[in-house]
Design an enzyme around this catalytic site. Structure first.
Site, PDB file in Angstrom:
ATOM      1  CG  ASN A   1      26.932  12.015  12.713  1.00 43.78           C
ATOM      2  OD1 ASN A   1      27.866  11.740  12.203  1.00 43.78           O
ATOM      3  ND2 ASN A   1      27.100  12.029  14.392  1.00 43.78           N
ATOM      4  CD  GLU A   2      22.352  17.753   9.272  1.00 44.82           C
ATOM      5  OE1 GLU A   2      21.241  17.108   9.563  1.00 44.82           O
ATOM      6  OE2 GLU A   2      22.236  18.867   9.479  1.00 44.82           O
TER       7      GLU A   2
END
Ligand code: GLP
Length: 637
Positions: A162-163
């Site tokens: 989850n950037e």
């Protein structure tokens, strides 16, 4: 480390954080919790659902769980696991796939049922990815939800994949990787061009649904992002910060990863501290930086108005504290890193005698010495010391394929038309292997050997600029590295044997090596552990009693100013010569710069910027103004 615990830390830390002396202790704590839950569930005939992570961070935890399975009978027969993520495009057999990683690091060594282990599939068709992600969520729900979720953290603040930009509602999905994440993964894939651009990851929302969460982090490289995730308001710029919204989440981190938390960095702002000499120095450097004043200009008011009234009462007045710390800092500066012969050395970091010294540089990887202490190295040689360069590992994993091809083509072309040319025949063979390996293939032993030789060539060419004699350069090619992959190295006795033999042969008066080593699976850390074991074997030998050990920070970092025991100034010329030496390491030109150093586009720039920043801090503290400074910490056994 003196870390005060009191309620006020909650003002800064917005979720629970426990700091452990090292990664093993932290993993022991998490393993205890997992162990207890599995036992309880097994006894009740129920399943335990674990959410698992990959990366180097959880490897020690998995080793501990395997140990408990083998030695304490911990059974995984009733355990169901869900992994956070998988690279899109990799099948489970690929050496860098997270499925393979989990098999190697945990599943193949415990009695878990294969059908109970789940890793998102990286090989679904793109059009089917959405449905496949939903099915993954459904499966987790049908299993009763995740009981304990293990997390690492990426330098962008990502959890799973989850950037930045991922919100707290996000669910399992196909994502695009951030460029920094690609760069960080480049070493695993032997080149950034080989790293998949996309991944499937559980969402932040999926993670927040777990009943209990442990986020693990080791090493200084993670300290900046940990401080932001824990102390700033939740933001999708740092997805891990959403863990603040979880009711049962604990950050289990080591001292390195904790080093930028306010309670560690500025403990006097958080509560009462014991004013030891190092603590006073740390606080005063901070005060000078904060007020923008030189040390000798700090006033009683500056202390009182910036939360340091207690220090003033205990050890003041200001002018006395100022001059004491000014002197301490002044005495760290020396242009004589091997000691100044025939000089009074009572206030110098290194002793004058013996002179010349045998100075041993131990670099875990081939560029470490040049990047971190290229200026000091020049001085040691120029001042007549016997400088020995020892490289623990060949560094062959960090040589890109195109550079290898260049070398092979040269050998082949050079041999054309010559009779009985064994070299070029061999080069053709290796060239075929390189061709056959393709984008995701493994380097053969021949390819790795050649890559190691390329790095040797680069070392020799940079050492030549420094004037180090060729017969004082030793490539140890330690087996742990030659037989391993990044994040999965394991040392053996032969590693320690080789280093011990070197120490005993050289009997150095001073050793320089890297000390920023709290990430337990980094090459630097493993190298340091091997060195410590080798030094332990030399215990009682007379040379060791009189050997000073100096640590450079390494891996694109620098010690905080208050930690530096020896500061070696570099003139503009010395800095540019250092850069020339760094440029000889051509194959390393695309290594990523460290995050904390603004403006650096690659690690070549990083080295210069770091040294210049240190010089600027010394200048701002009211000490002499230099072009650049290399810092060292003294280490005692
Ligand atoms: C990858 C993984 C993350 C992991 C991160 C950090 O991005 N998807 O789950 O936390 O790497 O890796 P390491 O633990 O090696 O620092």
């Amino acid at each position: 480390m003196d870390i005060p615990f009191n309620n006020e830390r909650a003002v800064h830390e917005k979720c629970a954080v426990q700091i452990f002396n090292d990664a093993d202790l932290a993993c022991g704590h998490v393993a205890d919790t997992i162990h207890a839950l599995i036992k309880e569930r097994n006894a009740a005939g129920e399943k335990t659902v674990l959410g698992l992570a990959t990366g180097s961070t959880p490897v020690r935890l998995y080793r501990e769980l395997i140990r408990r399975h083998q030695e304490e009978g911990l059974s995984f027969k009733n355990v169901i696991t869900y992994n956070l993520d998988e690279y899109f495009g990799l099948d489970g057999d690929h050496p860098e796939s997270y499925r393979r990683f989990m098999q190697d690091q945990l599943f193949d060594h415990v009695d878990i049922l294969p059908e109970n282990t789940h890793v998102p599939s990286g090989t679904v068709e793109r059009e089917e990815a959405f449905a496949s992600c939903q099915a993954y969520e459904d499966l987790i729900r049908e299993s009763g939800g995740i009981d304990i979720q293990i997390l690492g953290i990426g330098r962008t603040g990502h959890i799973g994949f989850n950037e930045p930009g991922s919100g707290p509602e996000s669910r399992t999905r196909l994502v695009t990787l951030d460029s920094l994440t690609l760069r960080d993964a480049a070493r695993d894939f032997l080149g950034k061009e080989n790293v998949p651009r996309h991944a499937i990851t559980m969402g932040v929302g999926t993670i927040l649904d777990a009943r209990q969460v442990f986020l693990l982090a080791w090493g200084e490289a993670k300290s900046g992002v940990i401080a932001k995730a824990v102390e700033n308001q939740p933001t999708d710029a740092i997805p891990a910060s959403f863990l603040q919204q979880h009711e049962d989440c604990l950050y289990c981190i080591d001292e390195g990863a904790a080093s930028r938390l306010t309670r560690v960095r500025l403990p006097w702002l958080v509560g009462s501290v014991r004013w030891t000499a190092p603590m006073i120095r740390q606080a005063m450097v901070w005060l000078a930086r904060r007020t923008g004043k030189a040390l000798l200009k700090l006033t009683d008011e500056d202390y009182a108005e910036n939360g340091m009234g207690e220090l003033l009462t205990e050890k003041g007045p200001a002018h006395k504290l100022n001059i004491d710390i000014f002197n301490v800092t002044q005495h760290t500066i020396t242009g004589w890193p091997g000691g100044k012969p025939n000089a009074d050395d009572s206030c110098r970091p290194e002793r004058a005698d013996p002179s010349p010294k045998r100075s041993l540089l131990i670099a875990p990887e081939p560029t470490d010495d040049t990047l971190s202490m290229g200026g000091t190295l020049q001085r040691l040689v120029a001042q007549g010391h016997h400088v020995y360069l020892n490289y623990l590992t060949s560094g062959n994993l960090a040589v890109p394929d195109p550079d290898t091809r260049l070398a092979l083509d040269l050998i082949i072309e050079l041999g054309q038309g010559l009779e009985q040319n064994e070299e070029s025949r061999h080069a053709k063979k290796v060239s075929d292997q390189l061709e056959a390996k393709g984008r995701f293939g493994e380097d053969t032993a021949d390819i790795r050997h050649l890559k190691g030789l390329i790095r040797r060539g680069e070392v020799r060419s940079s050492a030549r600029l420094f004037g180090v004699e060729a017969d004082r350069i030793t490539f140890l090619d330690l087996p742990f590295y030659e037989n391993g992959r990044y994040r999965r190295f394991k040392t053996i006795d032969a590693d320690v044997d080789k280093v011990t033999a070197q120490l005993q042969a050289i009997q150095p008066h001073q050793i320089f090596t890297t000390g920023m080593v709290s990430d337990p699976l980094s090459v630097a850390s493993i190298g340091f552990q091997v060195l410590l074991q080798a030094l332990a074997r030399c215990h009682g030998e007379p040379w060791l009693e009189d050997c000073y050990i100096w640590l450079f920070a390494g891996s694109g970092g620098e010690w905080d100013t208050h930690e530096i025991d020896m500061a070696v100034p570099l003139s503009p010329n010395e800095l540019s010569e250092k850069l020339q030496a760094i440029y000889q390491h051509q194959t390393q030109r695309s290594q990523s710069p460290s995050l904390n150093n603004n403006g650096a586009k690659n690690h070549w720039d990083t080295a210069a910027i770091i040294n210049q920043q240190t010089a600027r801090v010394y200048d701002a503290l009211g000490l002499a103004e230099y072009e650049a400074i290399e810092g060292f910490k003294r280490f005692s056994l």
